[in-house]
Design a protein around this motif. Structure first.
Motif, PDB file in Angstrom:
ATOM      1  N   HIS A 183       0.808  -1.220   0.000  1.00 34.12           N
ATOM      2  CA  HIS A 183       0.000   0.000   0.000  1.00 34.12           C
ATOM      3  C   HIS A 183       0.843   1.272   0.000  1.00 34.12           C
ATOM      4  N   VAL A 184       2.178   1.129   0.078  1.00 32.64           N
ATOM      5  CA  VAL A 184       3.060   2.302  -0.035  1.00 32.64           C
ATOM      6  C   VAL A 184       4.057   2.127  -1.170  1.00 32.64           C
ATOM      7  N   TRP A 192       6.505   4.563   6.049  1.00 36.02           N
ATOM      8  CA  TRP A 192       5.128   4.567   6.578  1.00 36.02           C
ATOM      9  C   TRP A 192       5.134   4.357   8.086  1.00 36.02           C
ATOM     10  N   GLY A 214       2.788   7.708   8.385  1.00 34.06           N
ATOM     11  CA  GLY A 214       3.158   7.948   7.000  1.00 34.06           C
ATOM     12  C   GLY A 214       3.838   9.265   6.750  1.00 34.06           C
ATOM     13  N   HIS A 249      -1.064   5.120  -0.255  1.00 38.00           N
ATOM     14  CA  HIS A 249      -1.565   4.538   0.995  1.00 38.00           C
ATOM     15  C   HIS A 249      -2.996   4.987   1.272  1.00 38.00           C
TER      16      HIS A 249
END
Length: 629
Positions: free
Chosen positions: A460-461, A491, A499, A510
């Motif tokens: 997700h990052v 993050w 984050g 993200h």
């Protein structure tokens, strides 16, 4: 864990359908609307897979083949309330803590009563989590105090439950470490192989297969490979004492397996004879339609191979400690009757246990679900592979429609993912080269079916897995080495999990994942009906192409239209047509109806004219909308 297995895997797999009297089941033909109407209730499951030793590691040294002291290691304690809150905020219902059972590794823990392992039969320095050494304890690397490691994991289970999430761990029934030696076996439980007759290749109640009268030899190393990267180590001598030799985990029967074999592991015997025939009671074909209580009753009073009993006891041990389910490695290499036995015993203890299996042969999917009583299988060979080709610009979105329809009878059981520890990272050049290409794919993966969605930590990052770590190579996050993941560490931001150290682009990525997955976890329509809108729009809409995908999801509580644009460079502008049959089903008369885009907080309008719906859309490259009526 996924590699090509050899003779034994093939003999087991090919025998399954014959033993159960099952032919591969064909999917039912679709009706003209291509509608799937599941009978599922409840909420969408979101699984967060975390490689436990890497998650909390703040060390940024990343020296190839680096030691724990050089490169650092994450701990159970790093899953703080802040960390668990951040995971929960992404809609997560289950955390799969990968690499928890005690596996072989090079670090010296003899001060804690743990025997050393031989680097000649270890992959990497931190070791593979799929070479388990002791099923009754946990990886000492993960504990602040290795002497207290089991209690520290029990505390993590409790913290995870306090944050309203379930706990999953790996069970690897097909194989164990070549150096398996439990220091924690409960009283009255014999260790694997303790009572084996090693003079024969096979006996039903042996836990292992043997190569009688031959000693094990380590593989012939390739020219470009050196154990521990070439570091001098007193235990690195090209030898490992094992007499007689055991069969290797992927089924190799050679006393000296090849480097490409799973040489650090040994194959578990489930009563499958060397010729592939079965030495246990067969499961009647009609049990495919029976529930787990019927399966549990079937096995009562029947004598089963000793290895079945051992894994029954292991899973019961972890259930008693609060573990909520298991991810089974290479389940297709173990006969389906064993899964019927094991899973029905697990459900007898915890009917809500979450059981996920790694199976890569589609013709076996229905047997492992219906006869093996698996809750879920990886949807790798079908949906993921098709979606990967779309993301790479090598395949049409129509393939996703076809796959979803063909898998309709088992779609709820096919867990969707874009990354896991076996697969390449989306951001790696070997996959897509840009983490943003995962955005439309994740919308489709997470919303097209009622199945669980899995998110791998760092995905997700935009974690790219850009560097060789030692035994682990670039494009996949290493599972063999001590390492730090730079995007994930940003993050994590020194334990704040806010984050703040991410780039603006990574933070936006993200936020997209968090918005999407938290929505899916609370959207009742995603457990309801599916209607594909792709075929009609492709046929009748010149601005709609094989780079877009549209479908509807609905139930009595909620109605959604979902559209994704996989085009990397160009916006896509078109009027999405929604068939009259769906407008009638939704009881929408001619007129205008407001739509709210749940992904982007934007307003749209559904125009119904002569019973047919239309929505004017303009989608930026890699953009998606989830329109709620």
């Amino acid at each position: 864990m996924r590699k090509t297995a050899t003779i034994l895997m093939l003999s087991v797999a090919s025998s399954l359908l014959l033993s159960c009297g099952q032919a591969p089941q064909q999917s039912t033909p679709a009706d003209e609307e291509r509608t799937v109407t599941p009978t599922t209730t409840g909420s969408k499951v979101v699984v967060y897979q975390v490689f436990t030793r890497l998650f909390g590691n703040k060390n940024t040294t990343n020296a190839p083949w680096g030691t724990l002291q050089q490169n650092g290691v994450g701990k159970f304690a790093d899953f703080t309330p802040e960390a668990l809150n951040a995971i929960k905020a992404m809609g997560v219902s289950h955390i799969w803590y990968t690499g928890v059972p005690h596996h072989v590794l090079v670090q010296d823990y003899t001060a804690f009563g743990i025997s050393n392992d031989d680097p000649d039969v270890i992959k990497g320095r931190a070791g593979s989590p799929y070479a388990v050494k002791d099923y009754y304890n946990v990886n000492p690397d993960l504990a602040l105090d290795p002497a207290n490691r089991l209690a520290e994991f029990e505390q993590l289970i409790a913290r995870t439950h306090q944050h309203d999430m379930k706990v999953l761990i790996d069970i690897v029934p097909n194989h164990v470490a070549r150096a398996y030696q439990s220091m924690s076996t409960p009283d009255g439980v014999a260790d694997f192989g303790a009572n084996d007759d090693t003079s024969v290749a096979y006996a039903r109640d042996n836990n292992f297969y043997y190569v009688p009268d031959q000693a094990f030899s380590v593989p012939q190393w390739p020219a470009d490979y050196k154990v521990l990267g070439g570091e001098a180590h007193p235990a690195v001598d090209g030898k490992f004492n094992e007499v007689p030799a055991k069969w290797t985990g992927n089924g190799s029967r050679a006393a000296q397996p090849a480097f490409d074999d799973w040489y650090e592991t040994v194959k578990i015997n489930y009563g499958v004879k060397p010729d592939g025939s079965f030495d246990f009671t067969q499961l009647p074909a009609e049990y495919a339609s029976k529930d787990w209580p019927a399966h549990y009753a079937f096995w009562q009073g029947k004598t089963v191979p000793d290895s079945w009993l051992k894994f029954r006891d292991i899973t019961q041990y972890w259930l008693a400690k609060g573990v909520d389910g298991f991810r089974y490695d290479m389940a297709e290499m173990v006969p389906v009757e064993f899964w019927s036995y094991l899973n029905s015993h697990i459900k007898q203890t915890n009917p809500d246990a979450f059981l996920l299996a790694e199976v890569y042969q589609p013709h076996l999917y229905r047997d492992y679900i219906r006869l093996g009583k698996m809750d879920y299988l990886y949807d790798k060979v079908e949906f993921y592979d098709s979606l990967k080709r779309v993301m790479q610009g090598k395949g049409p979105t129509s393939a996703l429609v076809e796959t979803q329809q063909r898998m309709a009878d088992i779609e709820h059981h096919m867990l969707h993912f874009l990354e896991n520890h076996d697969e390449q990272r989306i951001a790696s050049p070997e996959f897509a080269g840009d983490a943003r290409k995962g955005m439309p794919a994740m919308v489709v993966s997470a919303t097209i079916s009622t199945s669980p969605t899995m998110l791998y930590f760092g995905q997700h990052v935009g974690e790219p897995a850009a560097t060789d770590a030692g035994f682990g190579k670039a494009s996949r996050t290493t599972i063999f080495d001590y390492w730090g993941e730079p995007q994930h560490q940003a993050w994590m931001n020194d334990g704040k999990f806010d984050g703040a150290a991410l780039s603006a682009e990574a933070l936006a990525l993200h936020n997209f994942y968090q918005t999407l997955l938290s929505f899916t976890a609370s959207a009742p329509a995603l457990m309801g009906n599916y209607v594909e809108l792709h075929s009609s729009n492709l046929a009748n809409n010149t601005a709609y192409s094989e780079q877009q995908l549209a479908f509807a999801r609905y139930n009595n509580e909620q109605r959604l239209v979902i559209v994704s644009n996989f085009n990397v460079q160009q916006s896509s502008q078109f009027d999405l047509h929604i068939p009259a049959t769906l407008m009638t089903n939704w009881q929408l008369a001619d007129g205008q109806y407001p739509l709210h885009d749940k992904l982007n907080d934007a307003a749209y309008t559904l125009q119904v004219t002569d019973g047919v719906g239309k929505v004017a859309l303009q989608l930026a490259p890699l953009a998606s909308v989830i329109l709620e009526l």
